[in-house]
Structure formats: C-alpha cells, structure tokens
Design an enzyme around this catalytic site. Structure first.
Site, PDB file in Angstrom:
ATOM      1  N   CYS A   7       0.847  -1.191   0.000  1.00 41.02           N
ATOM      2  CA  CYS A   7       0.000   0.000   0.000  1.00 41.02           C
ATOM      3  C   CYS A   7       0.881   1.238   0.000  1.00 41.02           C
ATOM      4  O   CYS A   7       2.080   1.155  -0.173  1.00 41.02           O
ATOM      5  CB  CYS A   7      -0.952  -0.019   1.196  1.00 41.02           C
ATOM      6  SG  CYS A   7      -0.143   0.182   2.799  1.00 41.02           S
ATOM      7  N   CYS A   9       0.550   3.503   2.643  1.00 39.88           N
ATOM      8  CA  CYS A   9       0.301   4.026   3.988  1.00 39.88           C
ATOM      9  C   CYS A   9       1.528   4.708   4.592  1.00 39.88           C
ATOM     10  O   CYS A   9       1.427   5.826   5.105  1.00 39.88           O
ATOM     11  CB  CYS A   9      -0.151   2.906   4.921  1.00 39.88           C
ATOM     12  SG  CYS A   9      -1.560   1.981   4.324  1.00 39.88           S
ATOM     13  N   GLU A  33      -7.399  -0.628   9.945  1.00 45.24           N
ATOM     14  CA  GLU A  33      -6.617  -1.308   8.922  1.00 45.24           C
ATOM     15  C   GLU A  33      -7.525  -2.121   8.001  1.00 45.24           C
ATOM     16  O   GLU A  33      -8.550  -2.649   8.420  1.00 45.24           O
ATOM     17  CB  GLU A  33      -5.583  -2.229   9.576  1.00 45.24           C
ATOM     18  CG  GLU A  33      -4.431  -1.505  10.225  1.00 45.24           C
ATOM     19  CD  GLU A  33      -4.779  -0.873  11.559  1.00 45.24           C
ATOM     20  OE1 GLU A  33      -4.131   0.117  11.909  1.00 45.24           O
ATOM     21  OE2 GLU A  33      -5.708  -1.334  12.242  1.00 45.24           O
ATOM     22  N   ARG A  35      -9.364  -1.188   5.419  1.00 43.34           N
ATOM     23  CA  ARG A  35     -10.670  -0.548   5.195  1.00 43.34           C
ATOM     24  C   ARG A  35     -11.674  -0.917   6.270  1.00 43.34           C
ATOM     25  O   ARG A  35     -12.838  -1.133   6.007  1.00 43.34           O
ATOM     26  CB  ARG A  35     -11.211  -0.882   3.815  1.00 43.34           C
ATOM     27  CG  ARG A  35     -10.438  -0.220   2.748  1.00 43.34           C
ATOM     28  CD  ARG A  35     -11.093  -0.301   1.391  1.00 43.34           C
ATOM     29  NE  ARG A  35     -10.245   0.462   0.515  1.00 43.34           N
ATOM     30  CZ  ARG A  35      -9.010   0.073   0.178  1.00 43.34           C
ATOM     31  NH1 ARG A  35      -8.541  -1.056   0.590  1.00 43.34           N
ATOM     32  NH2 ARG A  35      -8.265   0.840  -0.582  1.00 43.34           N
ATOM     33  N   ASP A  67     -15.638  -1.386   2.016  1.00 39.11           N
ATOM     34  CA  ASP A  67     -14.995  -0.424   2.914  1.00 39.11           C
ATOM     35  C   ASP A  67     -15.903  -0.232   4.118  1.00 39.11           C
ATOM     36  O   ASP A  67     -17.024   0.250   3.972  1.00 39.11           O
ATOM     37  CB  ASP A  67     -14.759   0.901   2.186  1.00 39.11           C
ATOM     38  CG  ASP A  67     -13.848   1.847   2.934  1.00 39.11           C
ATOM     39  OD1 ASP A  67     -13.758   1.745   4.172  1.00 39.11           O
ATOM     40  OD2 ASP A  67     -13.221   2.699   2.278  1.00 39.11           O
ATOM     41  N   ARG A  69     -14.969   1.478   6.918  1.00 32.26           N
ATOM     42  CA  ARG A  69     -14.492   2.557   7.778  1.00 32.26           C
ATOM     43  C   ARG A  69     -15.574   3.586   8.066  1.00 32.26           C
ATOM     44  O   ARG A  69     -16.386   3.912   7.212  1.00 32.26           O
ATOM     45  CB  ARG A  69     -13.291   3.256   7.135  1.00 32.26           C
ATOM     46  CG  ARG A  69     -12.076   2.367   7.068  1.00 32.26           C
ATOM     47  CD  ARG A  69     -10.945   3.024   6.363  1.00 32.26           C
ATOM     48  NE  ARG A  69     -11.276   3.178   4.936  1.00 32.26           N
ATOM     49  CZ  ARG A  69     -10.432   3.647   4.038  1.00 32.26           C
ATOM     50  NH1 ARG A  69      -9.230   4.038   4.395  1.00 32.26           N
ATOM     51  NH2 ARG A  69     -10.787   3.736   2.775  1.00 32.26           N
TER      52      ARG A  69
END
Length: 142
Positions: A7, A9, A33, A35, A67, A69
């Site tokens: 990724c 990140c 972490e 998503r 996702d 989140r």
C-alpha cells in the site's frame, strides 16, 4: 503496519507529518486497517490478493463490505479539540463526505502525492478505479 509495501500508507504518513510540520494541523490515527476489517483480517485479505483478488474483492470474499471505515471518531476527536473547519489531506472522497455528515466543515480536500511503486501499483489503481480516490495513476501501472 505502516511499512507494508503493498500500500501507500507509510509514504502517505511521512508526507502528512512533513506537511503538518510546515503548515500546522492535526494527525488523527484511527485503527481501521484493511478498510475497517482489522489487522488480522487484512492479513487474510493479503493471502487472497496473492491469488488474484484485488483489495476490495478480498474484503468481500472474507464477508465484509468493500470499505467498512467510519470517520465518526475522527469528527469527535476534532470536535473535542474545538476544530470545526479543516483542510483535509486525503485522496479519499468518502472521508470528506463522512466528516461533513458528522458536522465537520471540510473547506478543501488536499490530495497527497501518489506514492507509486512496483509493489503497490495494482493496489493504487484499484483504489482510483473502485474507490474513487483522487489518484492520477499511469495506465501501465494497474
């Protein structure tokens, strides 16, 4: 967790720290972490990506949404700090949308750089295509 080559990140975090050091602001960390599926499930998702699924498909295959989140806690953190208006450093339009929904005025969404490598090219292309992230990925990268 910030050192994954799959990724962007770690490079995004480094960029954010540098930009905040220059311009001021806040760095909020949310344990979301993969998503929102968590670190252990993210490791399972990596195994699925090794056999051809993309990051979103892997989450779905594990029984999660693409996702999961939520940025409610981020909005609450900002409100606790007395911050109601922000310039958001992010390529994720959903993050801005959710923060607005939770009462934070996002005056501008500032994109981060594109931290492209051979190891994360497919991942970044998938984020741009399937996640509507504001990333300009060269066509040959996906």
């Amino acid at each position: 967790m910030f050192g994954s080559q799959r990724c962007d990140c770690g490079p995004q975090l480094s960029e954010a720290v540098e930009r905040i050091a220059d311009a001021g602001g806040f760095l909020l960390y949310l344990r979301q972490e993969g998503r929102g599926i968590g670190l252990y499930e993210k490791l399972d998702a990596y195994r699925l990506q090794d056999v051809g699924l993309d990051t979103y498909e892997a989450n779905l295959a594990l029984g999660h949404r693409k996702d999961e989140r939520s940025y409610l806690v981020a909005a609450q953190m900002l409100q606790a700090l007395g911050v109601s208006r922000i310039a958001l450093l992010s390529n994720n339009p959903d993050k801005a949308r959710q923060l607005r929904r939770f009462g934070v005025t996002v005056t501008v969404q500032v994109p981060t750089g594109v931290h492209l490598s051979a190891a994360n090219a497919r991942y970044l292309a998938t984020k741009a295509e399937n996640g509507a992230h504001t990333l300009q990925i060269p066509r040959s990268a996906g």
